[in-house]
Scaffold this motif. Structure first.
Motif, PDB file in Angstrom:
ATOM      1  N   LYS A   1      31.429  30.790  21.538  1.00 30.76           N
ATOM      2  CA  LYS A   1      31.645  31.668  20.367  1.00 30.76           C
ATOM      3  C   LYS A   1      32.435  32.911  20.766  1.00 30.76           C
ATOM      4  N   GLU A   2      32.131  33.450  21.954  1.00 33.21           N
ATOM      5  CA  GLU A   2      32.805  34.659  22.455  1.00 33.21           C
ATOM      6  C   GLU A   2      33.159  34.446  23.924  1.00 33.21           C
ATOM      7  N   TYR A   3      34.118  35.257  24.388  1.00 31.37           N
ATOM      8  CA  TYR A   3      34.517  35.173  25.798  1.00 31.37           C
ATOM      9  C   TYR A   3      34.095  36.438  26.538  1.00 31.37           C
ATOM     10  N   HIS A   4      33.344  36.247  27.627  1.00 31.87           N
ATOM     11  CA  HIS A   4      32.991  37.369  28.513  1.00 31.87           C
ATOM     12  C   HIS A   4      33.044  36.877  29.958  1.00 31.87           C
ATOM     13  N   TYR A   5      33.605  37.723  30.834  1.00 32.90           N
ATOM     14  CA  TYR A   5      33.698  37.334  32.243  1.00 32.90           C
ATOM     15  C   TYR A   5      32.321  37.081  32.855  1.00 32.90           C
ATOM     16  N   ALA A   6      31.309  37.849  32.435  1.00 33.23           N
ATOM     17  CA  ALA A   6      29.954  37.668  32.989  1.00 33.23           C
ATOM     18  C   ALA A   6      29.439  36.260  32.715  1.00 33.23           C
ATOM     19  N   ASP A   7      29.722  35.731  31.515  1.00 35.95           N
ATOM     20  CA  ASP A   7      29.290  34.370  31.179  1.00 35.95           C
ATOM     21  C   ASP A   7      30.023  33.339  32.043  1.00 35.95           C
ATOM     22  N   MET A   8      31.311  33.589  32.268  1.00 34.22           N
ATOM     23  CA  MET A   8      32.097  32.670  33.102  1.00 34.22           C
ATOM     24  C   MET A   8      31.586  32.686  34.547  1.00 34.22           C
TER      25      MET A   8
ATOM     26  N   GLY B   1      32.250  33.146  51.089  1.00 34.78           N
ATOM     27  CA  GLY B   1      33.299  34.165  50.977  1.00 34.78           C
ATOM     28  C   GLY B   1      34.073  33.982  49.684  1.00 34.78           C
ATOM     29  N   ILE B   2      34.916  34.971  49.382  1.00 38.51           N
ATOM     30  CA  ILE B   2      35.734  34.894  48.165  1.00 38.51           C
ATOM     31  C   ILE B   2      37.193  35.237  48.483  1.00 38.51           C
ATOM     32  N   VAL B   3      38.093  34.553  47.781  1.00 36.14           N
ATOM     33  CA  VAL B   3      39.524  34.874  47.815  1.00 36.14           C
ATOM     34  C   VAL B   3      39.903  35.238  46.385  1.00 36.14           C
ATOM     35  N   CYS B   4      40.427  36.460  46.199  1.00 34.17           N
ATOM     36  CA  CYS B   4      40.790  36.933  44.854  1.00 34.17           C
ATOM     37  C   CYS B   4      42.275  37.204  44.817  1.00 34.17           C
ATOM     38  N   CYS B   5      42.971  36.492  43.949  1.00 29.34           N
ATOM     39  CA  CYS B   5      44.421  36.626  43.830  1.00 29.34           C
ATOM     40  C   CYS B   5      44.759  37.269  42.486  1.00 29.34           C
ATOM     41  N   GLY B   6      45.386  38.439  42.494  1.00 29.99           N
ATOM     42  CA  GLY B   6      45.826  39.085  41.256  1.00 29.99           C
ATOM     43  C   GLY B   6      44.674  39.445  40.332  1.00 29.99           C
ATOM     44  N   ALA B   7      43.600  40.013  40.914  1.00 32.83           N
ATOM     45  CA  ALA B   7      42.434  40.413  40.106  1.00 32.83           C
ATOM     46  C   ALA B   7      42.508  41.904  39.792  1.00 32.83           C
ATOM     47  N   ASN B   8      41.806  42.318  38.727  1.00 37.32           N
ATOM     48  CA  ASN B   8      41.715  43.743  38.378  1.00 37.32           C
ATOM     49  C   ASN B   8      40.274  44.103  38.042  1.00 37.32           C
ATOM     50  N   LEU B   9      39.964  45.396  38.164  1.00 40.14           N
ATOM     51  CA  LEU B   9      38.604  45.891  37.904  1.00 40.14           C
ATOM     52  C   LEU B   9      38.419  46.292  36.451  1.00 40.14           C
ATOM     53  N   THR B  10      39.495  46.770  35.831  1.00 41.88           N
ATOM     54  CA  THR B  10      39.498  47.148  34.412  1.00 41.88           C
ATOM     55  C   THR B  10      40.888  46.844  33.851  1.00 41.88           C
ATOM     56  N   PRO B  11      41.033  46.811  32.516  1.00 42.14           N
ATOM     57  CA  PRO B  11      42.372  46.594  31.955  1.00 42.14           C
ATOM     58  C   PRO B  11      43.386  47.653  32.405  1.00 42.14           C
ATOM     59  N   ALA B  12      42.916  48.844  32.746  1.00 46.43           N
ATOM     60  CA  ALA B  12      43.823  49.915  33.210  1.00 46.43           C
ATOM     61  C   ALA B  12      44.485  49.577  34.546  1.00 46.43           C
ATOM     62  N   GLY B  13      43.970  48.558  35.232  1.00 47.31           N
ATOM     63  CA  GLY B  13      44.570  48.130  36.500  1.00 47.31           C
ATOM     64  C   GLY B  13      45.815  47.270  36.318  1.00 47.31           C
TER      65      GLY B  13
ATOM     66  N   MET C   1      41.145  40.016  28.019  1.00 44.90           N
ATOM     67  CA  MET C   1      41.900  40.762  29.046  1.00 44.90           C
ATOM     68  C   MET C   1      42.135  42.217  28.648  1.00 44.90           C
ATOM     69  N   LEU C   2      42.132  42.479  27.334  1.00 48.81           N
ATOM     70  CA  LEU C   2      42.375  43.846  26.845  1.00 48.81           C
ATOM     71  C   LEU C   2      41.102  44.698  26.854  1.00 48.81           C
ATOM     72  N   THR C   3      39.926  44.053  26.894  1.00 57.88           N
ATOM     73  CA  THR C   3      38.668  44.795  26.756  1.00 57.88           C
ATOM     74  C   THR C   3      37.766  44.714  27.992  1.00 57.88           C
ATOM     75  N   GLU C   4      38.007  43.756  28.854  1.00 59.13           N
ATOM     76  CA  GLU C   4      37.197  43.568  30.061  1.00 59.13           C
ATOM     77  C   GLU C   4      38.140  43.313  31.234  1.00 59.13           C
ATOM     78  N   PRO C   5      37.673  43.361  32.479  1.00 63.56           N
ATOM     79  CA  PRO C   5      36.316  43.652  32.928  1.00 63.56           C
ATOM     80  C   PRO C   5      36.067  45.149  33.026  1.00 63.56           C
ATOM     81  N   ASP C   6      34.876  45.494  33.508  1.00 65.27           N
ATOM     82  CA  ASP C   6      34.550  46.890  33.795  1.00 65.27           C
ATOM     83  C   ASP C   6      33.700  46.896  35.057  1.00 65.27           C
ATOM     84  N   ILE C   7      34.378  46.755  36.188  1.00 65.36           N
ATOM     85  CA  ILE C   7      33.694  46.626  37.483  1.00 65.36           C
ATOM     86  C   ILE C   7      33.824  47.939  38.245  1.00 65.36           C
TER      87      ILE C   7
END
Length: 218
Positions: free
Chosen positions: A62-69, A110-122, A146-152
């Protein structure tokens, strides 16, 4: 293959044998984003490529949230008894990998993160503007995500207890200072800015990434 994780149906493909790796694609992508990488990687690893919820052939929420993913990834690891996998996430997948590591480092190697951001301002202003225009036209809930999340927060990054490799292209849509901020706040992390690459060029339809992460993946 399909698996029901709580109320969410997730599609995944499993190939190869060896140290387990889970591949997590970006916004509006699907597991085929990694076809080139998965083929090469499966010579040394058991590779799980998954469609995130609402993408590819996984069920639409119904909705998209990174936490659910992120919870879907945790549920997949538990349901399939995947022992200490590495996560390789691209774009939104990188955000998801970070969130899984914040919530459940104990499950991972371990984790590999390619092109990740902490907030949309990134995200660079121009790319953010383009996304806003796109959302006005399409009302696509994936663009809204992508416009409203994430907020890490950096405090959350500091809780990650597994090794991390943080990667971005020299011409990425993610600001370089954002990529550096992620790497600086994860205790055991390695940073690579790939010369001449943009957000997609070292991921889509290629196994280029593997030479950069092979040593890290054990």
């Amino acid at each position: 293959m399909y698996i029901q994780l709580n109320s969410q149906i997730i599609r995944y493909e499993k190939t190869g044998e060896g140290t387990p790796v889970i591949l997590i694609h970006g916004n509006k992508g699907d597991l085929h984003t990694f076809d080139g990488l998965a083929e090469t990687m499966s010579k040394d690893h058991t590779v799980y490529a998954m469609d995130s919820r609402g993408h590819g052939e996984s069920a639409t929420p119904k909705e998209y949230h990174y936490a659910d993913m992120a919870n879907d990834v945790i549920n997949l690891i538990n349901a399939l008894d995947i022992e200490k996998p590495y996560l390789v996430g691209f774009s939104d997948g990188g955000i998801i990998a970070i969130l899984v590591a914040i919530k459940a480092s104990s499950l991972l190697s371990g984790i590999v993160c390619c092109g990740a951001n902490l907030t949309p301002a990134g995200i660079h202003h121009k790319d953010l503007r383009d996304m806003k225009k796109d959302y006005k036209k399409t009302n696509d809930p994936k663009t809204l995500l992508m416009l409203t999340e994430p907020d890490i927060s950096t405090a959350q990054l500091k809780t990650i207890s597994v090794p991390a490799m943080i990667i971005a292209g020299e011409y990425d849509c993610i600001k370089e200072k954002e990529t550096r901020k992620i790497a600086e706040n994860i205790k055991n992390s390695k940073l690579e800015i790939l010369p001449g690459e943009n957000h997609f060029s070292y991921i889509l339809g290629t196994d280029k990434l593997y030479k950069h992460i092979r040593g890290f993946l054990g």
